[in-house]
Design a protein around this motif. Structure first.
Motif, PDB file in Angstrom:
ATOM      1  N   UNK A 221       0.881  -1.206  -0.101  1.00  0.00           N
ATOM      2  CA  UNK A 221      -0.008   0.056   0.079  1.00  0.00           C
ATOM      3  C   UNK A 221       0.821   1.126  -0.155  1.00  0.00           C
ATOM      4  N   UNK A 222       0.714   1.960  -1.118  1.00  0.00           N
ATOM      5  CA  UNK A 222       1.619   3.304  -1.131  1.00  0.00           C
ATOM      6  C   UNK A 222       0.704   4.275  -1.097  1.00  0.00           C
ATOM      7  N   UNK A 223       0.572   5.237   0.281  1.00  0.00           N
ATOM      8  CA  UNK A 223      -0.167   6.362   0.145  1.00  0.00           C
ATOM      9  C   UNK A 223       0.269   7.467  -0.806  1.00  0.00           C
ATOM     10  N   UNK A 224      -0.851   8.139  -1.534  1.00  0.00           N
ATOM     11  CA  UNK A 224      -0.233   9.154  -2.602  1.00  0.00           C
ATOM     12  C   UNK A 224      -0.469  10.278  -2.219  1.00  0.00           C
TER      13      UNK A 224
ATOM     14  N   UNK B 257      -0.765   2.907 -10.372  1.00  0.00           N
ATOM     15  CA  UNK B 257      -1.739   2.383 -11.248  1.00  0.00           C
ATOM     16  C   UNK B 257      -1.010   1.545 -12.241  1.00  0.00           C
ATOM     17  N   UNK B 258       0.375   1.953 -12.839  1.00  0.00           N
ATOM     18  CA  UNK B 258       1.000   1.358 -13.747  1.00  0.00           C
ATOM     19  C   UNK B 258       1.655  -0.009 -13.115  1.00  0.00           C
ATOM     20  N   UNK B 259       1.909   0.052 -11.762  1.00  0.00           N
ATOM     21  CA  UNK B 259       2.793  -1.168 -11.215  1.00  0.00           C
ATOM     22  C   UNK B 259       3.873  -0.878 -10.706  1.00  0.00           C
ATOM     23  N   UNK B 260       4.301   0.468 -10.884  1.00  0.00           N
ATOM     24  CA  UNK B 260       5.575   0.673 -10.479  1.00  0.00           C
ATOM     25  C   UNK B 260       5.624   1.081  -8.898  1.00  0.00           C
ATOM     26  N   UNK B 261       5.854   0.190  -8.028  1.00  0.00           N
ATOM     27  CA  UNK B 261       5.680   0.590  -6.603  1.00  0.00           C
ATOM     28  C   UNK B 261       6.817   1.626  -6.071  1.00  0.00           C
ATOM     29  N   UNK B 262       8.011   1.167  -6.359  1.00  0.00           N
ATOM     30  CA  UNK B 262       9.126   1.955  -6.115  1.00  0.00           C
ATOM     31  C   UNK B 262       8.890   3.318  -6.580  1.00  0.00           C
TER      32      UNK B 262
ATOM     33  N   UNK C   4       3.081  15.902  -7.518  1.00  0.00           N
ATOM     34  CA  UNK C   4       3.897  14.690  -7.125  1.00  0.00           C
ATOM     35  C   UNK C   4       3.029  13.671  -6.573  1.00  0.00           C
ATOM     36  N   UNK C   5       1.702  14.168  -6.064  1.00  0.00           N
ATOM     37  CA  UNK C   5       0.767  13.058  -5.628  1.00  0.00           C
ATOM     38  C   UNK C   5       0.244  12.405  -6.876  1.00  0.00           C
ATOM     39  N   UNK C   6      -0.290  13.270  -7.848  1.00  0.00           N
ATOM     40  CA  UNK C   6      -0.769  12.578  -9.184  1.00  0.00           C
ATOM     41  C   UNK C   6       0.259  11.693  -9.699  1.00  0.00           C
ATOM     42  N   UNK C   7       1.519  12.004  -9.781  1.00  0.00           N
ATOM     43  CA  UNK C   7       2.462  11.239 -10.280  1.00  0.00           C
ATOM     44  C   UNK C   7       2.776   9.971  -9.562  1.00  0.00           C
ATOM     45  N   UNK C   8       2.535  10.206  -8.290  1.00  0.00           N
ATOM     46  CA  UNK C   8       2.613   8.749  -7.405  1.00  0.00           C
ATOM     47  C   UNK C   8       1.392   7.901  -7.650  1.00  0.00           C
TER      48      UNK C   8
ATOM     49  N   UNK D 293       7.721   9.174  -5.394  1.00  0.00           N
ATOM     50  CA  UNK D 293       7.053  10.359  -5.552  1.00  0.00           C
ATOM     51  C   UNK D 293       5.969  10.832  -4.486  1.00  0.00           C
ATOM     52  N   UNK D 294       5.563   9.658  -3.740  1.00  0.00           N
ATOM     53  CA  UNK D 294       4.805   9.794  -2.584  1.00  0.00           C
ATOM     54  C   UNK D 294       5.470  10.490  -1.351  1.00  0.00           C
TER      55      UNK D 294
END
Length: 130
Positions: free
Chosen positions: A53-56, A89-94, A80-84, A99-100
């Motif tokens: 879970x990545x908070x944006x 959504x793409x699956x790039x967790x890192x 940056x939150x929108x980029x996160x 960005x978050x």
């Protein structure tokens, strides 16, 4: 047969074991008696990967953009939150975590500076009114 049961899922509720497994094993031991062979017991381990879970921080960034926006820090944090969220959504967790983290730092600075500026304006208005 193994006397100890292990949870199938690993997660926050994994400490609670179903009672029906324990009763079934106790019943089989009582009916059949102790195991006659001392052979090795094989077990299967199932690893279930939980999603990270990545908070944006989009809501916090939007709040700072609308109310506490010194030096446009709230708006940059919102970007940056929108980029996160996009990276998540793409699956790039890192990438999403990176960005978050930047959005969180910018949100903290925007909130602190916004509160300091608001308090300074209240004090300035109160001193000039006398």
């Amino acid at each position: 047969m193994s006397c100890s049961s292990q949870p199938f899922f690993t997660g926050p509720r994994s400490g609670v074991l179903p009672t029906y497994e324990r009763l079934k094993e106790e019943h089989e031991v009582a009916v059949l008696g102790a195991p006659q062979t001392s052979g090795a017991v094989t077990s299967t381990v199932v690893n279930i990967r939980s999603e990270t879970v990545v908070p944006d921080h989009v809501v916090w960034s939007l709040f700072n953009t609308l109310f506490f926006n010194p030096c446009c820090l709230g708006f940059v944090a919102f970007a940056y939150s929108v980029k996160s969220r996009d990276r998540k959504m793409v699956g790039d967790v890192i990438g999403a975590q990176s960005y978050a983290s930047t959005a969180k730092c910018l949100n903290v600075w925007a909130l602190v500076l916004g509160i300091v500026v608001t308090i300074a304006l209240i004090i300035l208005t109160a001193t000039l009114a006398h």
